[in-house]
Design a protein around this motif. Structure first.
Motif, PDB file in Angstrom:
ATOM      1  N   MET A   1       0.825  -1.198   0.000  1.00  0.00           N
ATOM      2  CA  MET A   1       0.000   0.000   0.000  1.00  0.00           C
ATOM      3  C   MET A   1       0.864   1.256   0.000  1.00  0.00           C
ATOM      4  N   ARG A   2       2.167   1.036  -0.194  1.00  0.00           N
ATOM      5  CA  ARG A   2       3.106   2.160  -0.172  1.00  0.00           C
ATOM      6  C   ARG A   2       2.702   3.226  -1.178  1.00  0.00           C
ATOM      7  N   GLY A   3       2.615   4.454  -0.680  1.00  0.00           N
ATOM      8  CA  GLY A   3       2.300   5.590  -1.537  1.00  0.00           C
ATOM      9  C   GLY A   3       0.824   5.808  -1.802  1.00  0.00           C
ATOM     10  N   TRP A   4      -0.017   4.932  -1.308  1.00  0.00           N
ATOM     11  CA  TRP A   4      -1.456   5.100  -1.525  1.00  0.00           C
ATOM     12  C   TRP A   4      -2.000   6.069  -0.502  1.00  0.00           C
ATOM     13  N   ARG A   5      -2.787   7.035  -0.937  1.00  0.00           N
ATOM     14  CA  ARG A   5      -3.370   8.052  -0.051  1.00  0.00           C
ATOM     15  C   ARG A   5      -4.789   7.625   0.314  1.00  0.00           C
ATOM     16  N   ILE A   6      -4.996   7.350   1.603  1.00  0.00           N
ATOM     17  CA  ILE A   6      -6.282   6.821   2.061  1.00  0.00           C
ATOM     18  C   ILE A   6      -6.953   7.798   3.012  1.00  0.00           C
ATOM     19  N   LEU A   7      -8.172   8.155   2.652  1.00  0.00           N
ATOM     20  CA  LEU A   7      -9.002   8.996   3.517  1.00  0.00           C
ATOM     21  C   LEU A   7      -9.601   8.124   4.609  1.00  0.00           C
ATOM     22  N   VAL A   8      -9.422   8.535   5.848  1.00  0.00           N
ATOM     23  CA  VAL A   8     -10.060   7.863   6.985  1.00  0.00           C
ATOM     24  C   VAL A   8     -11.090   8.837   7.542  1.00  0.00           C
ATOM     25  N   ALA A   9     -12.363   8.450   7.451  1.00  0.00           N
ATOM     26  CA  ALA A   9     -13.455   9.255   7.998  1.00  0.00           C
ATOM     27  C   ALA A   9     -14.037   8.477   9.172  1.00  0.00           C
ATOM     28  N   GLU A  10     -13.661   8.886  10.361  1.00  0.00           N
ATOM     29  CA  GLU A  10     -14.044   8.174  11.594  1.00  0.00           C
ATOM     30  C   GLU A  10     -14.125   9.184  12.727  1.00  0.00           C
ATOM     31  N   ASP A  11     -15.256   9.201  13.440  1.00  0.00           N
ATOM     32  CA  ASP A  11     -15.427  10.194  14.504  1.00  0.00           C
ATOM     33  C   ASP A  11     -14.967   9.719  15.877  1.00  0.00           C
ATOM     34  N   ASP A  12     -14.657   8.450  16.015  1.00  0.00           N
ATOM     35  CA  ASP A  12     -14.149   7.938  17.289  1.00  0.00           C
ATOM     36  C   ASP A  12     -12.628   8.042  17.264  1.00  0.00           C
ATOM     37  N   TYR A  13     -12.077   8.839  18.164  1.00  0.00           N
ATOM     38  CA  TYR A  13     -10.634   9.101  18.164  1.00  0.00           C
ATOM     39  C   TYR A  13      -9.814   7.817  18.223  1.00  0.00           C
ATOM     40  N   PHE A  14     -10.180   6.906  19.122  1.00  0.00           N
ATOM     41  CA  PHE A  14      -9.391   5.692  19.316  1.00  0.00           C
ATOM     42  C   PHE A  14      -9.473   4.766  18.106  1.00  0.00           C
ATOM     43  N   ALA A  15     -10.666   4.635  17.525  1.00  0.00           N
ATOM     44  CA  ALA A  15     -10.821   3.807  16.329  1.00  0.00           C
ATOM     45  C   ALA A  15     -10.034   4.412  15.166  1.00  0.00           C
ATOM     46  N   ALA A  16     -10.103   5.736  15.026  1.00  0.00           N
ATOM     47  CA  ALA A  16      -9.363   6.413  13.955  1.00  0.00           C
ATOM     48  C   ALA A  16      -7.867   6.226  14.137  1.00  0.00           C
ATOM     49  N   ASP A  17      -7.398   6.403  15.363  1.00  0.00           N
ATOM     50  CA  ASP A  17      -5.972   6.275  15.638  1.00  0.00           C
ATOM     51  C   ASP A  17      -5.476   4.862  15.335  1.00  0.00           C
ATOM     52  N   GLU A  18      -6.248   3.871  15.716  1.00  0.00           N
ATOM     53  CA  GLU A  18      -5.870   2.481  15.455  1.00  0.00           C
ATOM     54  C   GLU A  18      -5.803   2.213  13.947  1.00  0.00           C
ATOM     55  N   LEU A  19      -6.792   2.703  13.211  1.00  0.00           N
ATOM     56  CA  LEU A  19      -6.799   2.544  11.750  1.00  0.00           C
ATOM     57  C   LEU A  19      -5.614   3.246  11.109  1.00  0.00           C
ATOM     58  N   VAL A  20      -5.388   4.487  11.504  1.00  0.00           N
ATOM     59  CA  VAL A  20      -4.289   5.278  10.951  1.00  0.00           C
ATOM     60  C   VAL A  20      -2.959   4.556  11.161  1.00  0.00           C
ATOM     61  N   GLN A  21      -2.718   4.078  12.372  1.00  0.00           N
ATOM     62  CA  GLN A  21      -1.458   3.395  12.659  1.00  0.00           C
ATOM     63  C   GLN A  21      -1.291   2.137  11.812  1.00  0.00           C
TER      64      GLN A  21
END
Length: 121
Positions: free
Chosen positions: A1-21
């Motif tokens: 997935m190197r170089g792929w730009r992914i939008l994460v739309a998530e309002d739960d901070y912890f869920a978003a952080d886990e996904l982002v990482q």
């Protein structure tokens, strides 16, 4: 997935952080995360993304207008929701929908599969 730009739309901070990482570990560049519909739609319209993960409910508003924008631009996406997946409109019946809590590795694998399918076309 190197170089792929992914939008994460998530309002739960912890869920978003886990996904982002997890996505960053897979090599993706994260756009967002967007916690509300306005911000998610703005980022979706930017044209600077390759894929997206949409929480169905962003701060009490359904994210389907963002899905519409992404579909219009040919950007693949998937849904994550704490609701029954039946809430997803029929038009998006073929879009992967993960029920929360979802293991981040499953979402990363789905994103990687989406990338592989796009590369084949």
């Amino acid at each position: 997935m190197r170089g792929w730009r992914i939008l994460v739309a998530e309002d739960d901070y912890f869920a978003a952080d886990e996904l982002v990482q997890a996505l960053e570990r897979a090599g993706a560049e994260i756009i967002g995360p967007a916690a509300d519909l306005r911000q998610a739609n703005q980022l979706a319209r930017s044209g600077a993304i390759d894929a997206a993960i949409l929480d169905v409910n962003l701060m009490g508003q359904l994210s389907f207008p963002v899905a519409d924008t992404l579909a219009e631009h040919g950007v693949p996406f998937l849904f994550a929701t704490g609701y029954d997946p039946a809430i997803v409109p029929y038009a998006y019946r073929d879009v992967p929908c993960f029920t929360k809590p979802v293991a981040t590795h499953a979402i990363v694998a789905a994103m990687a599969a989406t990338r592989s399918l796009q590369a084949a076309h």
